[in-house]
Scaffold this motif. Structure first.
Motif, PDB file in Angstrom:
ATOM      1  N   PRO A 227     -43.634  -7.764 -53.327  1.00 49.22           N
ATOM      2  CA  PRO A 227     -43.114  -7.946 -54.679  1.00 49.22           C
ATOM      3  C   PRO A 227     -42.753  -6.623 -55.348  1.00 49.22           C
ATOM      4  O   PRO A 227     -43.409  -5.611 -55.143  1.00 49.22           O
ATOM      5  N   SER A 228     -41.711  -6.674 -56.129  1.00 47.60           N
ATOM      6  CA  SER A 228     -41.299  -5.512 -56.908  1.00 47.60           C
ATOM      7  C   SER A 228     -42.289  -5.307 -58.048  1.00 47.60           C
ATOM      8  O   SER A 228     -43.010  -6.227 -58.419  1.00 47.60           O
ATOM      9  N   VAL A 229     -42.311  -4.111 -58.607  1.00 42.98           N
ATOM     10  CA  VAL A 229     -43.200  -3.898 -59.749  1.00 42.98           C
ATOM     11  C   VAL A 229     -42.556  -4.424 -61.034  1.00 42.98           C
ATOM     12  O   VAL A 229     -43.185  -4.449 -62.075  1.00 42.98           O
ATOM     13  N   TYR A 230     -41.309  -4.843 -60.953  1.00 42.60           N
ATOM     14  CA  TYR A 230     -40.625  -5.296 -62.167  1.00 42.60           C
ATOM     15  C   TYR A 230     -40.452  -6.800 -62.215  1.00 42.60           C
ATOM     16  O   TYR A 230     -40.146  -7.433 -61.220  1.00 42.60           O
ATOM     17  N   LYS A 231     -40.623  -7.330 -63.386  1.00 41.35           N
ATOM     18  CA  LYS A 231     -40.438  -8.764 -63.573  1.00 41.35           C
ATOM     19  C   LYS A 231     -39.064  -9.053 -64.165  1.00 41.35           C
ATOM     20  O   LYS A 231     -38.579 -10.174 -64.111  1.00 41.35           O
ATOM     21  N   LYS A 232     -38.495  -8.036 -64.789  1.00 43.64           N
ATOM     22  CA  LYS A 232     -37.211  -8.239 -65.455  1.00 43.64           C
ATOM     23  C   LYS A 232     -36.297  -7.056 -65.192  1.00 43.64           C
ATOM     24  O   LYS A 232     -36.768  -5.980 -64.811  1.00 43.64           O
ATOM     25  N   VAL A 233     -35.010  -7.258 -65.456  1.00 45.52           N
ATOM     26  CA  VAL A 233     -34.078  -6.136 -65.360  1.00 45.52           C
ATOM     27  C   VAL A 233     -34.514  -5.095 -66.387  1.00 45.52           C
ATOM     28  O   VAL A 233     -34.856  -5.434 -67.517  1.00 45.52           O
ATOM     29  N   GLN A 234     -34.541  -3.832 -65.978  1.00 46.27           N
ATOM     30  CA  GLN A 234     -35.080  -2.800 -66.847  1.00 46.27           C
ATOM     31  C   GLN A 234     -34.017  -2.162 -67.747  1.00 46.27           C
ATOM     32  O   GLN A 234     -34.074  -2.261 -68.955  1.00 46.27           O
TER      33      GLN A 234
END
Ligand SMILES: Nc1ncnc2c1ncn2[C@@H]1O[C@H](COP(=O)(O)OP(=O)(O)O)[C@@H](O)[C@H]1O
Lengths: 265, 369
Positions: A227-234
């Motif tokens: 999994p990426s550390v991001y949940k949303k577009v930064q």
């Protein structure tokens, strides 16, 4: 998390591979850093704790912490378990496959020997039959000749008649002979067919196992992904010290790409 | 460089803490955004992603030469270093180089495109993206990549990622280090050395110079020198390259470099210190000359700043003491300068591309989907 620690230890063990000093030397490695299993497990645990703590900032009710830790553990165990069962299925399938392969190989040699034996027997029989037939023909010829001679028909004129009678009888004889040979051949043909059928069946089983094995292997390599550390577009952080400059650059990169898309469209 | 900044503390206010629902495996892509930075170099392709993955493979694709080779390899296509290892049974393609390295049919440009596709697919696969995450990729390509190559890269990338953008590789390196203004990037690859001037806007053609004084050049020079000095030694260009990668230097070597080369089948030691030094040194003057051109045609007020921020990147920059040697040469011919070696020459481009991906606003990604 005692149980988790054990499981982690097992997991790490599984992930590691064995090598020898010679192998390392051949790769040009002179020195290696050794990290104990306990240490690795401790590190992973610490990392989990740290991450949890970082994520908990702001919602530090113990209940929530416990819930998430529990979920993490369950997820981890589930993954571990699915990996284990896959591993097991894989091993079993491998065992099954080699057993089948052995059987097929065995049957193949059996078939080969039987076929070889039958072939040599057949050619021997054919040879014998040929000699026998020649003898029989000779005998028959003499007998017809004798019969006619007894009746005083032994001269130039009857020679053609002898040939004619002989030819007629021989024709019938030949049909009989072929029938006998065919019957004999059928006898061992059945034997060969039986072996061939067994071979085909085993081959089918082997193919099926290979298929299954491939599926299991595929499932094994079907990594769920990291999994990426991001949940949303930064997007750019508005506090970035180079915010204005970077915004401008992002725009020009985007525009260059838009142009490129148009060019190649 | 600060390493992979995206894997450190997740910054930004939008960061949603782990929600209960996120644990259940959902299939819609609402559970994360994976940023991927790719550096498609002529010799190596590297990836860096926001899930911590960092991988690199040689930009080589091999297809089995015949049925026997395919049976032996048990695969239809082999990538990277493995392809180089097994080259005897493969038709090799280096899709980012002009033309074809080795192939049965000399006219198969299609095969080259196919190889580019395969390579990129392999690179994206290395990122191990989750199925339920959006994948946004920025791909750094060599400044001289053809439009043909770019189209192929975009076409393939769109199959494996949700949105993709290309950018010039040396630009990505500089962006990764936040050196957006008044900086010069020297990216030394295998076939080319790319120089790029950064001045706050996207670099244009006039900001970039491509030289052929790069890794392969050093290999050829060293090979020629060794042929002269190591009598009877048998070696290939591949052996020379490996030797270079292990011992290359232009400064600070105190002990002699002794290597074994076979002579009539028997290994014998040779002292190659001088040949190595001289061959490696040959890239310095042309690079500094090109630097001089980029500095000289820049706003005089900022020339000094430009000279003091020269970034050294790329696999070929790993020659020991190269930063120092370039500084020395700059001192004599340009009146001074400072060279900064980037910490991870192999991942400089990929890390920078990753950072660009992170900083790109959502609507731009949407528009290029
Ligand atoms: N340790 C090293 N010392 C000197 N040169 C090296 C070293 N490692 C790799 N190289 C050289 O770097 C070049 C490849 O650089 P890279 O940045 O990967 O290329 P590209 O950008 O063209 O894909 C090759 O010529 C290789 O020999």
């Amino acid at each position: 998390m005692g149980k988790l620690t054990n499981k982690l230890q097992e997991a790490v063990k599984k992930l590691s591979y064995s090598t020898t000093v010679d192998q390392l030397k051949r790769k040009g490695i002179q020195k290696v850093n050794v990290v104990g299993l306990d240490r690795i497990v401790a590190l992973i645990e610490a990392a989990v704790h740290r991450t949890l703590k970082a994520r908990m900032a702001g919602l530090e009710t113990a209940e929530m912490c416990g819930e998430i830790a529990g979920q993490t553990r369950d997820e981890f165990l589930r993954l571990l378990h699915s990996n284990e069962s896959l591993e097991k299925a894989h091993q079993e399938m491998h065992g099954e496959k080699s057993a089948l392969e052995e059987q097929v190989a065995l049957l193949r040699t059996e078939l080969q020997t039987v076929q070889g034996k039958l072939a040599s027997r057949e050619s021997q029989l054919a040879r014998e039959a040929k000699v026998q037939a020649a003898e029989e023909d000779q005998h028959l010829h003499e007998e017809i000749h004798g019969l006619l001679a007894q009746r005083g028909m032994d001269d130039e004129r009857t020679r053609g008649l002898v040939q004619e009678v002989f030819g007629l009888v021989r024709g019938h004889l030949e049909v009989e002979r072929t029938r006998v040979t065919e019957a004999r051949r059928k006898e061992y043909q059945t034997e060969v067919e039986l072996l061939n059928r067994r071979l085909a069946k085993l081959n089918g089983a082997l193919a099926a196992t290979e298929d299954q094995l491939q599926r299991v292997m595929k499932a094994k390599t079907l990594h769920p992904g990291l999994p990426s550390v991001y949940k949303k577009v930064q997007g750019l952080d508005s506090h970035d010290s180079l915010f204005a400059k970077k915004t401008e650059l992002m725009e020009s990169i985007f525009e260059a790409n838009l142009r490129l898309r148009r060019e190649i469209a | 460089m600060s390493g992979n900044m995206d894997t450190s503390e997740p910054a930004g206010a939008d960061q949603t803490p782990m929600e209960g629902s996120a644990v259940e495996g959902a299939t819609d892509k609402e559970h994360g955004v994976l940023y991927v930075g790719v550096d498609m170099g002529t010799s190596r392709t590297s990836v860096s992603a926001s899930n911590g993955v960092r991988e690199t493979l040689a930009s080589v694709v091999g297809y089995p030469k015949d049925v026997v080779a395919r049976k032996l390899l048990k695969r239809d296509v082999v990538f990277g270093d493995e392809a180089l290892e097994k080259r005897l049974s493969l038709n090799l393609y280096r899709p980012l180089e002009h033309g074809v390295l080795k192939s049965g049919d000399e006219h198969d440009g299609d095969k080259n495109l196919e190889a580019a596709n395969a390579l990129l697919r392999a690179a994206v696969a290395m990122c191990r993206a989750r199925k339920d995450e959006l994948v946004y990729a920025v791909i750094g390509v060599p400044a001289q990549a053809s439009i043909h190559n770019k189209r192929s890269i975009i076409d393939v990338a769109r199959e494996s990622v949700d949105s993709v953008m290309l950018c010039s590789e040396p630009f990505a390196v500089a962006y990764g280090l936040d050196m957006l203004e008044d900086a010069l990037v020297i990216d030394i690859g295998a076939g080319t050395t790319d120089l790029c001037r950064m001045h706050g806007t996207m670099p244009e053609d006039s900001d970039q110079i491509t030289l052929t004084y790069a890794g392969d050049f050093v290999d050829r020079e060293l090979s020629a020198a060794l042929e002269q000095s190591c009598e009877g030694a048998q070696f290939t260009l591949g052996m020379v390259k490996a030797t270079k990668e292990k011992y290359s230097f232009v400064h600070g070597q105190e002990e002699p470099v002794i290597v074994d080369f076979p002579v009539a089948g028997k290994p014998q030691p040779f002292d190659i210190t001088k040949d190595l030094l001289e061959s490696c040194k040959k890239v310095v003057p042309p690079i500094v000359e090109a630097l001089g051109r980029l500095v000289g045609s820049f706003d005089p007020e900022f020339q000094h700043k430009l000279r003091s921020r020269v970034l050294l990147a790329g696999g070929g920059s790993q020659i020991r003491g190269l930063d120092r040697a370039i500084e020395d040469e700059m001192k004599t011919t340009l009146g001074g300068g400072t060279v900064i070696r980037i910490e991870e020459p192999i991942y400089g481009g990929a890390n920078g591309a990753l950072k660009i991906a992170h900083d790109m606003p959502e609507d731009f990604w949407e528009k290029l989907k």
